[in-house]
Design an enzyme around this catalytic site. Structure first.
Site, PDB file in Angstrom:
ATOM      1  N   HIS A   5     -69.684  49.616  63.148  1.00  0.00           N
ATOM      2  CA  HIS A   5     -70.321  48.869  64.246  1.00  0.00           C
ATOM      3  C   HIS A   5     -69.963  47.376  64.256  1.00  0.00           C
ATOM      4  O   HIS A   5     -69.574  46.826  65.276  1.00  0.00           O
ATOM      5  CB  HIS A   5     -71.840  49.001  64.171  1.00  0.00           C
ATOM      6  CG  HIS A   5     -72.326  50.408  64.102  1.00  0.00           C
ATOM      7  ND1 HIS A   5     -71.858  51.398  64.925  1.00  0.00           N
ATOM      8  CD2 HIS A   5     -73.254  51.001  63.307  1.00  0.00           C
ATOM      9  CE1 HIS A   5     -72.480  52.538  64.641  1.00  0.00           C
ATOM     10  NE2 HIS A   5     -73.323  52.314  63.656  1.00  0.00           N
ATOM     11  N   HIS A  65     -71.727  54.281  68.870  1.00  0.00           N
ATOM     12  CA  HIS A  65     -72.627  54.089  70.010  1.00  0.00           C
ATOM     13  C   HIS A  65     -72.823  52.617  70.358  1.00  0.00           C
ATOM     14  O   HIS A  65     -73.252  52.287  71.455  1.00  0.00           O
ATOM     15  CB  HIS A  65     -73.966  54.811  69.810  1.00  0.00           C
ATOM     16  CG  HIS A  65     -74.825  54.219  68.760  1.00  0.00           C
ATOM     17  ND1 HIS A  65     -74.710  54.554  67.441  1.00  0.00           N
ATOM     18  CD2 HIS A  65     -75.810  53.309  68.825  1.00  0.00           C
ATOM     19  CE1 HIS A  65     -75.583  53.875  66.742  1.00  0.00           C
ATOM     20  NE2 HIS A  65     -76.267  53.109  67.551  1.00  0.00           N
ATOM     21  N   ASP A 125     -71.904  52.009  56.057  1.00  0.00           N
ATOM     22  CA  ASP A 125     -72.783  52.530  57.104  1.00  0.00           C
ATOM     23  C   ASP A 125     -72.742  51.677  58.376  1.00  0.00           C
ATOM     24  O   ASP A 125     -72.888  52.203  59.473  1.00  0.00           O
ATOM     25  CB  ASP A 125     -74.220  52.589  56.547  1.00  0.00           C
ATOM     26  CG  ASP A 125     -75.163  53.344  57.453  1.00  0.00           C
ATOM     27  OD1 ASP A 125     -74.774  54.439  57.895  1.00  0.00           O
ATOM     28  OD2 ASP A 125     -76.278  52.852  57.721  1.00  0.00           O
ATOM     29  N   LYS A 181     -70.081  59.447  63.623  1.00  0.00           N
ATOM     30  CA  LYS A 181     -69.936  58.780  62.340  1.00  0.00           C
ATOM     31  C   LYS A 181     -70.739  59.549  61.302  1.00  0.00           C
ATOM     32  O   LYS A 181     -71.661  60.265  61.684  1.00  0.00           O
ATOM     33  CB  LYS A 181     -70.394  57.330  62.437  1.00  0.00           C
ATOM     34  CG  LYS A 181     -71.915  57.136  62.309  1.00  0.00           C
ATOM     35  CD  LYS A 181     -72.259  55.684  62.114  1.00  0.00           C
ATOM     36  CE  LYS A 181     -73.576  55.545  61.398  1.00  0.00           C
ATOM     37  NZ  LYS A 181     -74.106  54.236  61.240  1.00  0.00           N
ATOM     38  N   LYS A 185     -81.301  46.069  55.920  1.00  0.00           N
ATOM     39  CA  LYS A 185     -82.519  46.819  56.185  1.00  0.00           C
ATOM     40  C   LYS A 185     -83.717  46.030  55.655  1.00  0.00           C
ATOM     41  O   LYS A 185     -83.577  45.180  54.789  1.00  0.00           O
ATOM     42  CB  LYS A 185     -82.451  48.167  55.490  1.00  0.00           C
ATOM     43  CG  LYS A 185     -81.251  48.964  55.958  1.00  0.00           C
ATOM     44  CD  LYS A 185     -81.502  50.437  55.901  1.00  0.00           C
ATOM     45  CE  LYS A 185     -80.376  51.216  56.510  1.00  0.00           C
ATOM     46  NZ  LYS A 185     -80.436  51.363  57.953  1.00  0.00           N
ATOM     47  N   LYS A 188     -73.181  50.290  74.486  1.00  0.00           N
ATOM     48  CA  LYS A 188     -74.292  49.431  74.922  1.00  0.00           C
ATOM     49  C   LYS A 188     -73.860  48.556  76.093  1.00  0.00           C
ATOM     50  O   LYS A 188     -72.743  48.040  76.127  1.00  0.00           O
ATOM     51  CB  LYS A 188     -74.761  48.545  73.759  1.00  0.00           C
ATOM     52  CG  LYS A 188     -75.523  49.340  72.696  1.00  0.00           C
ATOM     53  CD  LYS A 188     -76.037  48.429  71.605  1.00  0.00           C
ATOM     54  CE  LYS A 188     -76.752  49.203  70.531  1.00  0.00           C
ATOM     55  NZ  LYS A 188     -78.078  49.675  70.948  1.00  0.00           N
ATOM     56  N   ARG A 224     -76.497  76.843  63.432  1.00  0.00           N
ATOM     57  CA  ARG A 224     -76.926  77.926  62.543  1.00  0.00           C
ATOM     58  C   ARG A 224     -78.348  78.331  62.900  1.00  0.00           C
ATOM     59  O   ARG A 224     -79.098  77.529  63.441  1.00  0.00           O
ATOM     60  CB  ARG A 224     -76.929  77.416  61.106  1.00  0.00           C
ATOM     61  CG  ARG A 224     -75.620  77.635  60.425  1.00  0.00           C
ATOM     62  CD  ARG A 224     -75.758  77.551  58.967  1.00  0.00           C
ATOM     63  NE  ARG A 224     -76.459  76.336  58.538  1.00  0.00           N
ATOM     64  CZ  ARG A 224     -76.268  75.762  57.372  1.00  0.00           C
ATOM     65  NH1 ARG A 224     -75.409  76.273  56.540  1.00  0.00           N
ATOM     66  NH2 ARG A 224     -76.933  74.684  57.015  1.00  0.00           N
TER      67      ARG A 224
HETATM   68  P1  NAD Z   1     -79.089  67.609  61.054  1.00  0.00           P
HETATM   69  O1  NAD Z   1     -79.010  68.014  59.634  1.00  0.00           O
HETATM   70  O2  NAD Z   1     -80.410  67.245  61.622  1.00  0.00           O
HETATM   71  O3  NAD Z   1     -78.489  68.782  61.959  1.00  0.00           O
HETATM   72  C1  NAD Z   1     -77.331  69.479  61.602  1.00  0.00           C
HETATM   73  C2  NAD Z   1     -77.030  70.547  62.642  1.00  0.00           C
HETATM   74  O4  NAD Z   1     -75.829  71.193  62.249  1.00  0.00           O
HETATM   75  C3  NAD Z   1     -78.080  71.638  62.779  1.00  0.00           C
HETATM   76  O5  NAD Z   1     -78.171  71.986  64.143  1.00  0.00           O
HETATM   77  C4  NAD Z   1     -77.496  72.785  61.975  1.00  0.00           C
HETATM   78  O6  NAD Z   1     -77.917  74.062  62.435  1.00  0.00           O
HETATM   79  C5  NAD Z   1     -76.034  72.591  62.243  1.00  0.00           C
HETATM   80  N1  NAD Z   1     -75.200  73.190  61.175  1.00  0.00           N
HETATM   81  C6  NAD Z   1     -75.208  72.876  59.863  1.00  0.00           C
HETATM   82  N2  NAD Z   1     -74.310  73.657  59.201  1.00  0.00           N
HETATM   83  C7  NAD Z   1     -73.747  74.469  60.126  1.00  0.00           C
HETATM   84  C8  NAD Z   1     -72.770  75.487  60.071  1.00  0.00           C
HETATM   85  N3  NAD Z   1     -72.166  75.847  58.935  1.00  0.00           N
HETATM   86  N4  NAD Z   1     -72.435  76.105  61.219  1.00  0.00           N
HETATM   87  C9  NAD Z   1     -73.013  75.763  62.384  1.00  0.00           C
HETATM   88  N5  NAD Z   1     -73.931  74.808  62.493  1.00  0.00           N
HETATM   89  C10 NAD Z   1     -74.311  74.173  61.378  1.00  0.00           C
HETATM   90  O7  NAD Z   1     -78.020  66.427  61.232  1.00  0.00           O
HETATM   91  P2  NAD Z   1     -78.037  65.228  62.304  1.00  0.00           P
HETATM   92  O8  NAD Z   1     -78.907  64.143  61.793  1.00  0.00           O
HETATM   93  O9  NAD Z   1     -78.299  65.757  63.662  1.00  0.00           O
HETATM   94  O10 NAD Z   1     -76.552  64.678  62.189  1.00  0.00           O
HETATM   95  C11 NAD Z   1     -75.424  65.344  62.739  1.00  0.00           C
HETATM   96  C12 NAD Z   1     -74.200  64.455  62.562  1.00  0.00           C
HETATM   97  O11 NAD Z   1     -74.374  63.242  63.277  1.00  0.00           O
HETATM   98  C13 NAD Z   1     -73.930  64.063  61.113  1.00  0.00           C
HETATM   99  O12 NAD Z   1     -72.547  63.945  60.927  1.00  0.00           O
HETATM  100  C14 NAD Z   1     -74.571  62.679  61.018  1.00  0.00           C
HETATM  101  O13 NAD Z   1     -73.987  61.897  60.028  1.00  0.00           O
HETATM  102  C15 NAD Z   1     -74.265  62.139  62.399  1.00  0.00           C
HETATM  103  N6  NAD Z   1     -75.176  61.086  62.841  1.00  0.00           N
HETATM  104  C16 NAD Z   1     -76.526  61.323  62.916  1.00  0.00           C
HETATM  105  C17 NAD Z   1     -77.363  60.324  63.371  1.00  0.00           C
HETATM  106  C18 NAD Z   1     -78.845  60.557  63.515  1.00  0.00           C
HETATM  107  O14 NAD Z   1     -79.511  59.644  63.996  1.00  0.00           O
HETATM  108  N7  NAD Z   1     -79.368  61.687  63.143  1.00  0.00           N
HETATM  109  C19 NAD Z   1     -76.842  59.074  63.756  1.00  0.00           C
HETATM  110  C20 NAD Z   1     -75.458  58.868  63.681  1.00  0.00           C
HETATM  111  C21 NAD Z   1     -74.645  59.890  63.231  1.00  0.00           C
END
Ligand code: NAD
Length: 484
Positions: free
Chosen positions: A240, A178, A235, A148, A331, A182, A51
């Site tokens: 994991h 992930h 979580d 996840k 944690k 590893k 977005r």
């Molecule tokens: P974030 O909120 O930082 O990013 C979300 C992304 O999705 C943004 O680029 C946003 O523009 C896009 N987005 C949101 N709604 C949208 C829509 N309707 N159409 C198009 N794009 C849209 O989230 P994140 O932390 O990057 O996490 C993403 C996924 O990965 C989640 O499912 C999260 O649970 C998972 N995850 C994240 C981490 C982490 O370390 N951040 C680790 C494991 C899993």
């Protein structure tokens, strides 16, 4: 030793959520490292889709900053980063609407591997899968990668699986955990199935118990409200720790191939016994003089979500009947460490007499920090004065054993993304595995919710709640020290 880089086919990789935290911290810096290693084909492209208005130049600036912040310092060479950024494109897209999808279709090439990384909230998975088909962007050969959390219980996991299965075959779906990417986790399989030494001892007759520990020093901090809806069981354990348990406990697959390995993992999950509440300890970290308690971090003074959990699992099959698998994760613990320890039984008889003491062999597989393995063996204490025994580690730290090559070991995300491009699902979870894991986890969570179980408080930066120590103590065992 020279690490081999095996080229992959040309690809277009679309990262939905390409501007998000995960993409910036892990996915794109990981791809940059693969680019630097020479693994990325000459014309391969990465397309961010998210977005918000942005053009290619804006996306490249964003990712340049991300690489500088999150890639290893010595990887950051302006010229290389510049060349990598030329591979990047951006499309503004609305997962829930029509906007941007035709642009994405026009951008994609035919005749290359098409992969779609869903780095967005799971509530969008179904929408993305549907539109990729509606707009004829994905085909029968395309791959999708999902992150996840894969559901928060069996019902939601089934719904997610159904949403993906409506448009993609299971062979096209890559569910990332992930931990499976590893190096040490794969080495666990190499050690078990590549050597004759360990496998004959890998059973209830010779193994006293197994401990799996994933300890973090960080609290839930700014993610408190989000985390409070899940807790350590959802979580960390359901995914994991269960995956690690499966790899340690599974029968030898006939081949190192996706379904052979995943069939064996699934059998382990299905053989897990139910756990009564005496063998589950849940905890929450307490406040320190300077830091908030879990409940303050979560923004709920009455929260009953666990930031720590310890469990004793039993696997009902011939190999493991009666052998406890102790799992714990939490944690704000004393040290950041992840390890699996296989504690073997004592020798059946000591020819050295009681004074020599009891010495069990322990094989420790360290996932972090310092990935490597240690085998604790018993030897004679050097010097005169009779036969005194001491334990010494046979240590294989990857950093020491591989020297500079260790720096070239791809991190989990790099390896897994390249596996997606190669079409190798071995290190990804299959839909039925995820559902089986939830089917085992759900009754435990429902059980403590029905009992209104209140997590035990533990001191921040300790080893966890006293009750967890007691759980092992009752069985004449103790946890390994939580240390780096
Ligand atoms: P974030 O909120 O930082 O990013 C979300 C992304 O999705 C943004 O680029 C946003 O523009 C896009 N987005 C949101 N709604 C949208 C829509 N309707 N159409 C198009 N794009 C849209 O989230 P994140 O932390 O990057 O996490 C993403 C996924 O990965 C989640 O499912 C999260 O649970 C998972 N995850 C994240 C981490 C982490 O370390 N951040 C680790 C494991 C899993």
């Amino acid at each position: 030793m020279v690490s081999r880089v095996i080229p992959v086919d040309d690809f277009d990789l679309v990262i939905f959520g390409g501007t998000g935290d995960l993409a910036r911290r892990k996915i794109l810096p990981g791809l940059y490292r693969r680019f630097c290693s020479g693994q990325m084909p000459e014309h391969a492209r990465i397309i961010g889709a998210a977005r918000g208005e942005m053009d290619d130049a804006g996306f490249r600036d964003l990712i340049r900053d991300a690489i500088k912040e999150f890639a290893k310092k010595n990887d950051c060479d302006d010229e290389k980063i510049g060349a990598f950024l030329q591979r990047l494109h951006f499309v503004t897209i609305d997962a829930k609407g029509e906007g941007g999808w035709s642009d994405l279709r026009d951008l994609m090439r035919d005749g290359v591997v098409k992969a779609f990384y869903f780095s967005v909230a799971p509530s969008l998975f179904g929408d993305l899968a549907k539109r990729l088909h509606e707009f004829q962007i994905a085909d029968d050969e395309s791959r999708i990668v999902v992150e996840k959390p894969f559901g928060r219980d069996l019902a939601t996991a089934k719904a997610l699986n159904a949403g993906l299965a409506a448009h993609f075959d299971e062979t096209q779906i890559y569910r990332i955990d992930h931990y499976l990417g590893k190096e040490t986790v794969q080495n666990l399989m190499a050690v078990r199935f590549g050597n004759i030494l360990f496998e004959p001892l890998w059973n209830a007759q010779y193994v006293d118990h197994i401990q799996i520990t994933v300890a973090e020093t960080v609290g839930v901090g700014g993610r408190g409200e989000y985390y409070d809806k899940s807790g350590a069981m959802r979580d960390m354990v359901q995914n994991h720790l269960m995956q690690l348990l499966c790899l340690i406990a599974m029968e030898p697959p006939s081949r190192f191939e996706p379904d052979s390995v995943r069939d064996e993992k699934l059998k382990v999950i299905r053989a897990l016994e139910d756990i009564d509440h005496h063998h589950i300890v849940r905890g929450q970290y307490d406040a320190t003089d300077t830091e908030q308690s879990y409940r303050e971090d979560a923004g709920d003074p009455r929260s009953r979500t666990e930031s720590y959990i310890a469990l004793r699992c039993l696997i009902s099959n011939w190999r493991w009947a009666g052998t406890p698998f102790y799992l714990r994760t939490g944690k704000k613990l004393k040290a950041r460490t992840s390890e699996i320890a296989v504690v073997f039984k004592d020798a059946p008889h000591s020819i050295f007499g009681e004074d020599a003491g009891r010495h069990a062999n322990v094989l420790t597989i360290r996932l972090q920090p310092n990935e490597g393995m240690t085998l604790k063996v018993t030897i004679k204490e050097p010097g005169p004065g009779g036969m005194r025994l001491i334990d010494v580690p046979l240590d294989m730290s990857f950093a020491d054993a591989l020297g500079e090559e260790a720096d070239d070991i791809p991190d989990a995300y790099e390896r897994l993304i390249m596996d997606v491009i190669r079409g190798n699902q071995t290190l990804f979870m299959r839909g039925d595995e995820v559902e089986a894991a939830w089917a085992w986890t759900d009754p435990l969570i429902n059980g403590w919710e029905a009992r209104n179980d209140v997590p035990k408080l533990y001191d921040a930066y300790s080893s966890g709640p006293e009750d967890a120590a007691m759980m092992l103590h009752r069985e004449g065992r103790r946890w390994r020290e939580v240390k780096e």
